[in-house]
Enzyme design. Structure first.
Site, mmCIF file in Angstrom:
data_model
loop_
_atom_site.group_PDB
_atom_site.id
_atom_site.type_symbol
_atom_site.label_atom_id
_atom_site.label_comp_id
_atom_site.label_asym_id
_atom_site.label_seq_id
_atom_site.Cartn_x
_atom_site.Cartn_y
_atom_site.Cartn_z
ATOM 1 N N ALA A 335 -23.914 64.580 -17.633
ATOM 2 C CA ALA A 335 -24.679 64.829 -18.853
ATOM 3 C C ALA A 335 -25.622 63.671 -19.128
ATOM 4 C CB ALA A 335 -23.735 65.025 -20.029
ATOM 5 N N ILE A 338 -26.058 57.828 -22.583
ATOM 6 C CA ILE A 338 -25.256 56.667 -22.215
ATOM 7 C C ILE A 338 -23.840 57.116 -21.889
ATOM 8 C CG2 ILE A 338 -24.359 54.449 -23.030
ATOM 9 C CD1 ILE A 338 -26.757 54.335 -24.955
ATOM 10 N N MET A 341 -17.122 55.376 -22.786
ATOM 11 C CA MET A 341 -16.092 54.455 -22.311
ATOM 12 C C MET A 341 -14.761 55.151 -22.070
ATOM 13 S SD MET A 341 -16.774 51.172 -24.771
ATOM 14 C CE MET A 341 -18.409 50.429 -24.945
ATOM 15 N N ASP A 391 -16.411 71.492 -32.757
ATOM 16 C CA ASP A 391 -15.139 72.043 -32.313
ATOM 17 C C ASP A 391 -15.074 71.964 -30.785
ATOM 18 O OD1 ASP A 391 -12.658 73.223 -32.540
ATOM 19 O OD2 ASP A 391 -13.437 75.267 -32.535
#
Length: 596
Positions: A335, A338, A341, A391
């Site tokens: 995707a 950025i 983590m 959701d």
């Protein structure tokens, strides 16, 4: 085929073919599964039926508790039925071949069953619970419905039709008189006048003079509102969706707060970032069919989920995913944005969702584990999302065609989440993943936005944080990369690994430096507890872009004040729940200040 913990397929073959005992057991198990589903859905409807009392008594705390309770019923009853079957069958029958035969008996039970759609999903859940999501295929599960296209008749009339030769005022008066509410209207004639004026302004007085109204008999309840939902039928066969949100005054009288009559506005009310409605629906398929006629851009997965049948919404989403794969040939890829983590995120460019996989190892600053991340995502599902948290649907052992994966993506997943992967020559199986609506990452959106869109986006971002906070959710990591922009240009939060309840946070003001040298020190000159948050610091790590900083200071500078957050905490602790409207201010008929 893998051997499972209950037995193996040879057990089934050891039973003589045509055994009457075997056939009887197949039918008994099928009946047990359907009875377990009936018990679950009966409790689901009982909690749903209490929505009107909670609304009329303004018991907002119970509204939130009921939402969480209703979600829990499904997994609870799947577990009960799974254990019952294990006890009933032991090792003699409990194998995949036997349950395939049970599925055939179950199909027979559903031929005249009004909730066959969600009952099929319940069967799938029981099977997956027993066999730990292994060996999922079309023979053993209802990957596709056994009764595609059938709409079970509703036990009573789903809608009520209103028509009047005396004009729209009389039509809406009849409608309001026949709602199931027991409270009085604050000013019924005023509300009718405002509704009619809005509709005549939109569609013209002549069209409204002969309009008919088809209204779903059961109101839809969510948070502090009840929604009357139906459609206007105009003389030229034009069908117009109509939603009338009903609120209560302080002295528990009713008033119509808004009039929504365009597909986009109604679509937002049913958005994927909002809590599930409570609407009494003994036969959901018929209700979903009616709603899909009002909202043609909404899929069955979205509509089932919106009315609280989220597990069947998950089934429908999977079916829609398979259909999309059959009609596309692009490859899954990482995707944009950025990298996270905690999660590896990938998508299919032609598909409107993203896939999120928990990494095996997190960045050092993320002090949590896989179980904690799962708990956060479950918290979001059960909480009031106020239109600001996406959701997600959770899947186990989700299979992909290996040829559809880009090399870059596969390398990323092997590096970041190897324990979640099973890779063969033809298939990639991910043991646990989340599927979530795809949005434009907020940090990417504002880089390309014009001045008008940038201002709107910054305002939306601030509103998202404030509305989440008012609903007792502190996002934790408020970096722009953790928010997305929807097609309606709403800003929605989607990274949940650091969320907390507002009541768990200690909002503090930064103490003044003791000495001039303190401000030059690499370490703070004051103690910092685990749950301490300093809102004054938000400006430093959020507002690097000068243009964004200027807009934020103008629109939402109060977010940098610890007193603002402490005031919200106080409201939450006193049981005060702020209004969050799933429609624009311009659609409201009576401004909120008249009912403050």
């Amino acid at each position: 085929m893998q051997e499972d913990s209950l037995g193996n397929d040879n057990d089934y073959n050891n039973i003589s073919e045509g055994s009457g005992m075997t056939a009887a057991m197949e039918q008994l198990v099928a009946h047990s599964i359907l009875q377990g589903f009936d018990a679950m859905y009966g409790r689901f409807l009982d909690v749903t039926a209490g929505a009107q009392d909670r609304f009329e008594n303004q018991d907002w705390l119970s509204v939130h508790q009921a939402l969480k309770q209703r979600i829990s019923f499904y997994d609870h009853h799947v577990e009960l039925v799974s254990r019952q079957i294990q006890i009933m069958l032991g090792r003699q029958y409990a194998n995949r071949e036997f349950l395939t035969a049970v599925k055939s008996s179950y199909e027979d039970l559903l031929l005249d069953y009004p909730r066959y759609d969600i009952a099929e999903s319940f069967f799938n859940s029981v099977y997956c619970r027993i066999f730990e999501h292994r060996d999922i295929n079309r023979d053993k599960l209802f990957v596709h419905s056994s009764q595609t296209g059938r709409i079970a008749p509703y036990p009573t009339a789903l809608t009520r039709l209103y028509q009047s030769e005396n004009g729209p005022h009389y039509l809406f008066e009849r409608m309001m008189d026949e709602t199931p509410f027991t409270l009085n209207w604050e000013d019924k004639s005023r509300d009718i006048g405002l509704i009619v004026a809005r509709l005549e302004d939109e569609f013209g007085a002549p069209a409204m003079q002969k309009a008919r109204l088809e209204l779903i008999k059961e109101p839809f309840y969510r948070n502090k509102a009840a929604y009357l939902i139906g459609r206007l039928l105009l003389e030229n066969n034009t069908q117009i969706p109509l939603v009338l949100p009903v609120l209560t005054t302080e002295n528990r009288q009713l008033y119509v707060d808004a009039c929504l009559c365009h597909v986009d506005d109604v679509s937002i009310v049913f958005g994927f970032a909002r809590s599930y409605f409570m609407v009494y629906a003994p036969a959901p398929a018929a209700l979903v069919r009616f709603l899909s006629e009002l909202l043609p851009n909404k899929t069955h997965a979205e509509l089932y989920t919106a009315i609280g049948c989220q597990k069947h919404g998950k089934t429908e989403l999977y079916r829609e995913f398979l259909h999309h794969l059959e009609h596309s040939d692009d490859k899954f890829e990482l995707a944009p944005g950025i990298k996270g983590m905690v999660m590896s995120v990938f998508t299919l460019p032609s598909y409107g969702f993203v896939f999120k996989v928990i990494k095996d190892k997190f960045a050092p600053q993320k002090e949590m584990n896989r179980a904690t991340v799962k708990e956060k995502y479950q918290l979001v599902k059960e909480h009031d999302r106020v239109g600001r948290m996406a959701d997600t649907q959770e899947y186990r052992n989700f299979s992909f065609d290996r040829s559809r994966f880009s090399d870059t993506l596969l390398e990323e997943l092997k590096r970041e989440a190897p324990s979640s992967l099973i890779v063969t020559d033809k298939e990639i199986m991910i043991k646990h993943l989340y599927i979530e609506r795809r949005m434009i990452p907020f940090n990417l959106y504002i880089e390309q936005a014009n001045d008008e869109d940038l201002r709107h986006a910054v305002d939306e971002y601030g509103k998202a944080i404030k509305q989440l906070a008012a609903a007792n959710i502190f996002p934790g990591d408020m970096l722009f990369k953790n928010f997305g922009v929807t097609r309606h240009k709403r800003v929605v939060f989607y990274d949940y690994d650091e969320i907390s309840y507002m009541t768990e946070i200690n909002f503090r003001r930064i103490p003044p430096p003791r000495f001039p040298e303190d401000e030059l020190s690499a370490e703070p000159w004051y103690s910092v507890g685990t749950n301490d948050v300093f809102p004054e610091e938000f400006r430093t790590f959020l507002l690097i872009n000068p243009k964004v900083r200027q807009l934020f200071d103008e629109l939402h500078s109060d977010l940098f004040d610890p007193g603002y957050w402490q005031h919200l905490q106080s409201n939450i602790q006193q049981g005060q729940f702020e209004d969050v409207f799933p429609y624009k201010e311009k659609h409201r008929l009576i401004r909120a200040q008249n009912h403050s």
